[in-house]
Write a protein that holds these residues in place. Sequence first.
Motif, short mmCIF file in Angstrom:
data_model
loop_
_atom_site.label_atom_id
_atom_site.label_comp_id
_atom_site.label_asym_id
_atom_site.label_seq_id
_atom_site.Cartn_x
_atom_site.Cartn_y
_atom_site.Cartn_z
N ASP A 55 0.82 -1.21 0.00
CA ASP A 55 0.00 0.00 0.00
C ASP A 55 0.85 1.26 0.00
N ALA A 56 1.89 1.29 0.85
CA ALA A 56 2.74 2.47 0.92
C ALA A 56 3.51 2.68 -0.39
N TYR A 57 3.99 1.57 -0.96
CA TYR A 57 4.72 1.67 -2.22
C TYR A 57 3.81 2.19 -3.33
N ARG A 58 2.64 1.59 -3.46
CA ARG A 58 1.73 2.01 -4.54
C ARG A 58 1.24 3.44 -4.33
N ASP A 59 1.07 3.85 -3.08
CA ASP A 59 0.66 5.23 -2.83
C ASP A 59 1.70 6.21 -3.35
N LEU A 60 2.98 5.96 -3.05
CA LEU A 60 4.04 6.85 -3.55
C LEU A 60 4.17 6.73 -5.06
N PHE A 61 4.10 5.53 -5.59
CA PHE A 61 4.17 5.30 -7.04
C PHE A 61 3.08 6.10 -7.75
N ARG A 62 1.86 6.07 -7.20
CA ARG A 62 0.75 6.79 -7.81
C ARG A 62 0.94 8.31 -7.70
N ARG A 63 1.37 8.79 -6.53
CA ARG A 63 1.54 10.23 -6.35
C ARG A 63 2.61 10.79 -7.28
N ILE A 64 3.64 9.99 -7.54
CA ILE A 64 4.70 10.43 -8.45
C ILE A 64 4.27 10.28 -9.90
N GLY A 65 3.71 9.14 -10.24
CA GLY A 65 3.60 8.78 -11.64
C GLY A 65 2.26 8.89 -12.31
N GLU A 66 1.18 9.15 -11.56
CA GLU A 66 -0.12 9.11 -12.20
C GLU A 66 -0.27 10.16 -13.30
N GLU A 67 0.34 11.33 -13.12
CA GLU A 67 0.24 12.37 -14.15
C GLU A 67 1.08 12.05 -15.38
N TRP A 68 1.96 11.03 -15.27
CA TRP A 68 2.85 10.68 -16.38
C TRP A 68 2.57 9.27 -16.89
N MET A 69 1.41 8.75 -16.54
CA MET A 69 0.95 7.43 -17.01
C MET A 69 1.84 6.29 -16.53
N TRP A 70 2.44 6.42 -15.35
CA TRP A 70 3.09 5.26 -14.74
C TRP A 70 1.98 4.29 -14.33
N MET A 71 1.96 3.13 -14.89
CA MET A 71 0.85 2.22 -14.63
C MET A 71 1.29 0.82 -14.20
N SER A 72 2.52 0.42 -14.50
CA SER A 72 2.90 -0.99 -14.37
C SER A 72 2.68 -1.55 -12.97
N ARG A 73 3.07 -0.80 -11.94
CA ARG A 73 2.96 -1.33 -10.58
C ARG A 73 1.54 -1.17 -10.03
N LEU A 74 0.71 -0.38 -10.71
CA LEU A 74 -0.68 -0.25 -10.28
C LEU A 74 -1.52 -1.44 -10.76
N MET A 76 -0.07 -4.50 -11.58
CA MET A 76 0.66 -5.74 -11.28
C MET A 76 -0.02 -6.49 -10.14
N PRO A 77 -0.18 -7.81 -10.25
CA PRO A 77 -0.76 -8.58 -9.14
C PRO A 77 0.07 -8.42 -7.86
N ASP A 78 -0.60 -8.49 -6.72
CA ASP A 78 0.06 -8.27 -5.43
C ASP A 78 1.24 -9.21 -5.22
N ASP A 79 1.09 -10.48 -5.58
CA ASP A 79 2.17 -11.43 -5.31
C ASP A 79 3.41 -11.11 -6.13
N GLU A 80 3.23 -10.62 -7.35
CA GLU A 80 4.39 -10.26 -8.18
C GLU A 80 5.09 -9.03 -7.61
N LEU A 81 4.32 -8.04 -7.21
CA LEU A 81 4.93 -6.83 -6.64
C LEU A 81 5.61 -7.15 -5.32
N LYS A 82 5.00 -7.96 -4.50
CA LYS A 82 5.61 -8.34 -3.22
C LYS A 82 6.95 -9.03 -3.44
N ALA A 83 7.02 -9.89 -4.46
CA ALA A 83 8.28 -10.58 -4.76
C ALA A 83 9.37 -9.59 -5.18
#
Length: 205
Positions: A55-74, A76-83
């Motif tokens: 949650d903390a990672y995706r929150d920062l990822f979204r705050r940084i990247g949403e205006e620039w279409m960063w989407m991959s980690r949003l 991505m399935p939870d188990d893949e991101l956790k790994a």
Amino acid sequence: MDEINAPLPSGYSPVPPGMLANVVTCLEMRARPPVKADPPTGSLRLERWSDADLDAYRDLFRRIGEEWMWMSRLVMPDDELKAILENPQIEIFVMLDSEKRVGLLELDFRKDGECELVFFGLVAEAIGNGAGRLMMNAAIANAWSKPISRFWVHTCHFDHPGAIPFYRRSGFEPYAFFVEVSEDPRLTGQMRRDAAAHVPLIEAL
């Protein structure tokens, strides 16, 4: 980025409604560049983020990247991101302004002899105050402290218009273009419909 050996034909290639076509620029450095001076740091500091939860990672990822279409980690399935977050060959750093998270740096050492600068970004209010140079200097130092012969990154035309000039000033040089076609996350509910206003939203039929 994996090499792709089937180039697009010359001319226009149609993109279906609801999809995005993204021109990706790949850049690399083959030797450590001259060191650039750190700007005054003030309340900024970069720390290894070894205990990032999803949650903390995706929150920062979204705050940084949403205006620039960063989407991959949003998407991505939870188990893949956790790994990824738990992989010791992937080093994740967070830029802090006092105690507020304002930047993300991610280095991937999983391929022998190489380091990929996977993510590098700042929240909007942290751009232009030296945080980017401070974070890039740390990225270069950390990457070349390992036995690598290549440090590389890819960015795209949806990203901040200053991204490629900044990477080139830092010592990276372009070497390839790719075209990435993907679903528009603003239509799937994975991103705000009004995000990245510079990228037209074309509804699926």
